[in-house]
Scaffold this motif. Sequence first.
Motif, mmCIF file in Angstrom:
data_model
loop_
_atom_site.group_PDB
_atom_site.id
_atom_site.type_symbol
_atom_site.label_atom_id
_atom_site.label_comp_id
_atom_site.label_asym_id
_atom_site.label_seq_id
_atom_site.Cartn_x
_atom_site.Cartn_y
_atom_site.Cartn_z
ATOM 1 N N UNK A 1 0.866 -1.190 0.000
ATOM 2 C CA UNK A 1 0.000 0.000 0.000
ATOM 3 C C UNK A 1 0.896 1.230 0.000
ATOM 4 N N UNK A 2 0.822 2.020 -1.067
ATOM 5 C CA UNK A 2 1.689 3.195 -1.204
ATOM 6 C C UNK A 2 2.786 2.910 -2.219
ATOM 7 N N UNK A 3 3.131 3.916 -3.014
ATOM 8 C CA UNK A 3 4.071 3.749 -4.135
ATOM 9 C C UNK A 3 5.437 3.199 -3.728
ATOM 10 N N UNK B 1 -1.884 -1.280 -3.906
ATOM 11 C CA UNK B 1 -3.116 -0.573 -3.556
ATOM 12 C C UNK B 1 -2.905 0.916 -3.457
ATOM 13 N N UNK B 2 -3.846 1.682 -4.018
ATOM 14 C CA UNK B 2 -3.881 3.142 -3.857
ATOM 15 C C UNK B 2 -2.622 3.821 -4.381
ATOM 16 N N UNK C 1 2.261 -8.365 -11.648
ATOM 17 C CA UNK C 1 1.684 -7.272 -10.857
ATOM 18 C C UNK C 1 0.430 -6.651 -11.475
ATOM 19 N N UNK C 2 -0.458 -6.231 -10.586
ATOM 20 C CA UNK C 2 -1.620 -5.414 -10.931
ATOM 21 C C UNK C 2 -2.004 -4.666 -9.655
ATOM 22 N N UNK C 3 -3.133 -3.957 -9.675
ATOM 23 C CA UNK C 3 -3.516 -3.254 -8.458
ATOM 24 C C UNK C 3 -4.557 -2.182 -8.701
ATOM 25 N N UNK C 4 -4.609 -1.228 -7.773
ATOM 26 C CA UNK C 4 -5.604 -0.152 -7.870
ATOM 27 C C UNK C 4 -4.915 1.207 -7.860
ATOM 28 N N UNK C 5 -5.548 2.153 -8.538
ATOM 29 C CA UNK C 5 -5.068 3.533 -8.523
ATOM 30 C C UNK C 5 -6.088 4.409 -7.794
ATOM 31 N N UNK D 1 -9.898 -0.201 -1.001
ATOM 32 C CA UNK D 1 -9.379 -1.400 -0.335
ATOM 33 C C UNK D 1 -10.139 -2.645 -0.759
ATOM 34 N N UNK D 2 -11.459 -2.523 -0.857
ATOM 35 C CA UNK D 2 -12.281 -3.670 -1.262
ATOM 36 C C UNK D 2 -11.970 -4.070 -2.701
ATOM 37 N N UNK D 3 -11.808 -3.065 -3.561
ATOM 38 C CA UNK D 3 -11.471 -3.339 -4.969
ATOM 39 C C UNK D 3 -10.119 -4.044 -5.060
ATOM 40 N N UNK D 4 -9.156 -3.594 -4.232
ATOM 41 C CA UNK D 4 -7.829 -4.224 -4.196
ATOM 42 C C UNK D 4 -7.970 -5.688 -3.769
ATOM 43 N N UNK D 5 -8.821 -5.935 -2.764
ATOM 44 C CA UNK D 5 -9.064 -7.307 -2.286
ATOM 45 C C UNK D 5 -9.681 -8.170 -3.384
#
Length: 301
Positions: free
Chosen positions: A73-75, A93-94, A114-118, A245-249
């Motif tokens: 979580x965090x860049x 995440x984020x 890798x993948x994730x959320x912005x 957070x839910x989207x990341x999950x």
Amino acid sequence: TACKKQASKPVAVVGVNQFAQHVILDAVYQGLKERLEKEGIKVELKVANADINMVNQINNQFLSSNVDVIVPLGTPAAQSAVNLTKTVPIVFGAITDPVAAKLADSMEKPGGNKTGTTNRWPFDAQVSMIRKIKPDAKKIGILVNPGEENCVAGMKYMRKALDEAKLPFVEVSVSNTSEILTAVQSLVGKKVDVILVSPSNVVVSGASAIVNVAQENKILLVGGDKGTVKNGSLATYGYDNVEIGRTTADLVLRILREKINPGDIPVAAPPTTRLYINLSVATKTGVKVPEELVKAGNEIF
């Protein structure tokens, strides 16, 4: 054998490396943890306290304990994870700008493991809101951390939005939370009449000092996220970080359940922009929030 034991492991373990403790990442973690634990996944949280050596240490610990997925979580936490493993799935995440931070080849196809959320803030909307609340704004002050790639990436969009709105601005650099008080006082000295919160972990972590100085000097404080508004910024357009957070999950669950290659899953953006307004701050600072904005507000504090 160790291999056999690994294969029959009953519960999937997700290692969460949270770069710093502040309202945004705490909320993202909350949404992530609730969703994963509900699905019977074990979540192991370690917080790096914005220390890059600690970030690397935590990611290495997760790798040596064979977690199934790493969620940075965090860049800075995400960049470290991507550098340390090309095999263990990473779901960041984020992240303000995953492509600029070299965490994704593209938003549609991040590539590799890798993948994730912005959670890139809607800077145009934040800036246009300044014009609505304070049409006579003369100079915007911004605290910036040049050492954070997420801040550097976000500032490109923020500067562009300010230039297009023809709003002059001044930036002061900070590299850690202990510098924030002096930096925000220097903005007062530069006669800014609005302070805009930048997308920096350091700035968001030290937001209480910014809030205090802004309120003492009756300077309009705009921006940040829902948590920053709750804690004393007047208003912002942003996202619900628990939802991020839910989207990341959900991405983690797809990788674990459907065995999809992370690099083939597009980076997910928050579905809806929300308007947060703190009317008690408006009263304290003597600012009149236009009725149209109050009516449009998704959450009013």
